[in-house]
Design an enzyme around this catalytic site. Structure first.
Site, mmCIF file in Angstrom:
data_model
loop_
_atom_site.group_PDB
_atom_site.id
_atom_site.type_symbol
_atom_site.label_atom_id
_atom_site.label_comp_id
_atom_site.label_asym_id
_atom_site.label_seq_id
_atom_site.Cartn_x
_atom_site.Cartn_y
_atom_site.Cartn_z
ATOM 1 N N ASP A 156 0.501 -1.186 0.056
ATOM 2 C CA ASP A 156 0.059 0.301 -0.077
ATOM 3 C C ASP A 156 1.211 1.122 -0.327
ATOM 4 O OD1 ASP A 156 -2.546 1.825 0.684
ATOM 5 O OD2 ASP A 156 -1.266 2.344 2.346
ATOM 6 N N LEU A 193 -5.952 7.165 2.920
ATOM 7 C CA LEU A 193 -6.160 7.922 2.292
ATOM 8 C C LEU A 193 -5.212 8.508 1.276
ATOM 9 C CD1 LEU A 193 -7.337 11.291 4.373
ATOM 10 C CD2 LEU A 193 -8.039 9.927 3.140
ATOM 11 N N ARG A 194 -4.112 7.250 1.716
ATOM 12 C CA ARG A 194 -3.159 7.117 0.274
ATOM 13 C C ARG A 194 -3.415 7.303 -1.182
ATOM 14 N NH1 ARG A 194 -0.138 3.240 3.939
ATOM 15 N NH2 ARG A 194 2.084 5.037 4.585
ATOM 16 N N GLY A 195 -4.489 6.453 -1.225
ATOM 17 C CA GLY A 195 -5.511 6.121 -2.576
ATOM 18 C C GLY A 195 -5.654 7.049 -3.706
ATOM 19 N N VAL A 208 -2.046 9.812 -3.633
ATOM 20 C CA VAL A 208 -1.925 9.206 -5.141
ATOM 21 C C VAL A 208 -2.665 9.551 -6.455
ATOM 22 C CG1 VAL A 208 -0.508 7.646 -6.240
ATOM 23 C CG2 VAL A 208 -0.344 7.835 -3.711
#
Length: 373
Positions: free
Chosen positions: A209, A290-292, A295
Site C-alpha cells: 500500500d 487516504l494514500r489512494g 496518489v
C-alpha cells in the site's frame, strides 16, 4: 554540458534507449510520472521474468537530464535548494560561503538482495567520533540514491524491516542513523522502484500500500512484437553507438517533455468535483487510508503536465487510477477477478463513463475470462 542535454552516444554509458523499448506502456508511464513528481511515492512492478524491468529502469535513469550537484559531496547535495542538501552544505550556505556547482547524470542505485541495514543506511564510526570528536559517518546506498532512482529487484524477497526503512526514507526524503547516542541525518529523496515475480510471493499488503503506483506486466504474446523486440536487441548488441544515434532525436524530445512537465506541474489544477469523485471511487472500493486519494490526484496532475496542459480531465484520471489503486484493495483469498477490472468498473460508475472496450475480468494471472461492455 547544460543541465538539460542528453549526452552524445559516444560519450555516454551504453544503455538501451528508453524510447526504443517496445510495449510495456503501463510500466513506462508509471516510471515517467514518478520522475515528474517523486512525491507520488514510487512504483512496484510485478511481472514475469525476462520482461525488461531492469532494462527499462536503467534506460529511464540514462534518459534524464544532468542535475546540479555540489562537487565531491556524498549526498549529491543541491547547490541552492536547502531541502536537497546535507547539513554541512546548508551550514556553509548560511555562513555565506560560495558553494561550487557541478553537473552529473542522475544515478540509478541497485540494492542487492543480501544488503545489510548498515550497507543501506550507512554507519557511524563510534571510535573516531569519541576519539576525534567528529561525527564520522560512512554513507550507505540511501545517500548515493539521493536525487536519483533506487531500484530493488525481487523486493518481495527483501527483509520486511529493510523494505520499511526504504519506504520511510522515500516518503520523508530523509534518512536518520542513530547509534550510541549519536544521531546523523541526511537527505534521501529518491524515486523508489521495486520489482518482483508474483510466483515468488507477494509483498505484505501494509507494505504494498505504501508504494505510490503498482504496474503489472506480462510477457508480450503477439509474435510480430516479439520478433521486433528480438531484432532490436540484436541490432543494439551489434552496434550500440549506431543504435543510440538512431534514437537520439526521440530521446532528446522525451527528455525535454519531462523537464517541461516538472516545471509546469505547480501550475496544474484539478477541479474540486473531480477530486470528490476520485475519493468516491476510493470509498466505494473500500481503500484503507487516504494514500489512494492523494496518489491518484498527484498522478493525474503529473500526467496532465506531461501532456503540456494545466487542467486535469476525466481521461487523465482514467489513465492513472488503476495504477494508483489496484494494489490497495482489500484482498479476498477467494477473489478471482483482477483488481484492475474492479477499479475500472467503479471508476466508470462514479464518473458516469463507459467501460473501455478492452476492460476484462481476468483470473489474476493475466488470462482473460471475457470482455465486458
Amino acid at each position: 554540458m547544460s543541465s538539460t542535454s542528453v549526452a552524445t552516444p559516444a560519450a555516454r554509458r551504453v544503455v538501451f534507449p528508453f524510447t526504443a523499448i517496445v510495449g510495456q506502456e503501463e510500466m513506462k508511464l508509471a516510471l515517467i510520472l514518478n520522475v515528474i513528481d517523486p512525491k507520488i511515492g514510487g512504483v512496484m512492478i510485478m511481472g514475469d521474468r525476462g520482461t525488461g524491468k531492469s532494462t527499462t529502469i536503467r534506460a529511464l535513469a540514462d534518459l534524464l537530464p544532468e542535475i546540479p550537484v555540489v562537487p565531491n559531496d556524498p549526498f549529491n547535495s543541491h547547490p541552492t535548494d536547502p531541502d536537497l542538501m546535507s547539513d554541512d552544505v546548508r551550514q556553509k550556505l548560511l555562513q555565506g560561503e560560495d558553494i561550487p556547482t557541478d553537473h552529473k547524470k542522475v544515478e540509478m542505485i541497485d540494492l542487492p538482495l543480501g544488503a545489510t541495514e548498515d550497507r543501506v543506511c550507512g554507519t557511524i564510526d563510534i571510535e573516531k567520533a569519541l576519539s576525534e570528536g567528529v561525527k564520522a559517518f560512512e554513507p550507505g546506498l540511501l545517500a548515493k540514491a539521493n536525487r536519483g532512482i533506487l531500484y530493488v529487484d525481487e523486493v518481495n524477497l527483501l527483509d520486511d524491516h529493510l523494505v520499511d526503512v526504504l519506504l520511510d526514507s522515500a516518503a520523508s526524503g530523509w534518512n536518520t542513523v542513530e547509534r550510541e547516542g549519536i544521531s546523523i541525518r541526511h537527505p534521501a529523496s529518491f524515486v523508489l522502484v521495486g520489482s518482483g515475480n508474483p510466483e515468488e510471493g507477494e509483498l505484505r499488503p501494509q507494505l504494498l500500500d505504501r508504494f505510490g503506483m503498482h504496474s503489472e506486466i506480462h510477457t508480450v504474446r503477439e509474435p510480430v512484437l516479439r520478433v521486433q523486440i528480438v531484432e532490436q536487441r540484436s541490432e543494439f548488441d551489434q552496434s550500440p553507438p549506431e543504435f543510440l544515434t538512431k534514437y537520439q532525436g526521440q530521446q532528446e524530445e522525451l527528455q525535454q517533455r519531462i523537464v517541461n512537465a516538472q516545471q509546469l506541474l505547480p501550475a496544474v489544477n484539478i477541479d474540486y468535483d473531480l477530486r470528490v469523485k476520485i475519493s468516491e471511487v476510493c470509498s466505494e472500493l473500500n481503500v484503507d487510508g487516504l494514500r489512494g486519494d492523494i496518489v491518484t490526484n498527484r498522478a493525474a496532475k503529473a500526467l496532465t503536465a506531461f501532456e503540456q496542459r494545466t487542467e486535469v480531465t476525466v481521461e487523465d484520471i482514467q489513465r492513472v487510477i488503476v495504477l494508483c489503486l489496484r494494489h490497495r484493495l482489500r484482498k479476498d483469498p477467494l477473489e478471482s477477478i483482477d483488481s484492475g477490472y474492479k477499479v475500472e468498473k467503479a471508476f466508470a460508475r462514479v464518473f458516469e463513463v463507459e467501460l473501455p472496450e478492452d476492460a476484462t475480468e481476468t483470473n489474476g494471472t493475466g488470462q482473460k475470462l471475457g470482455a465486458r461492455s
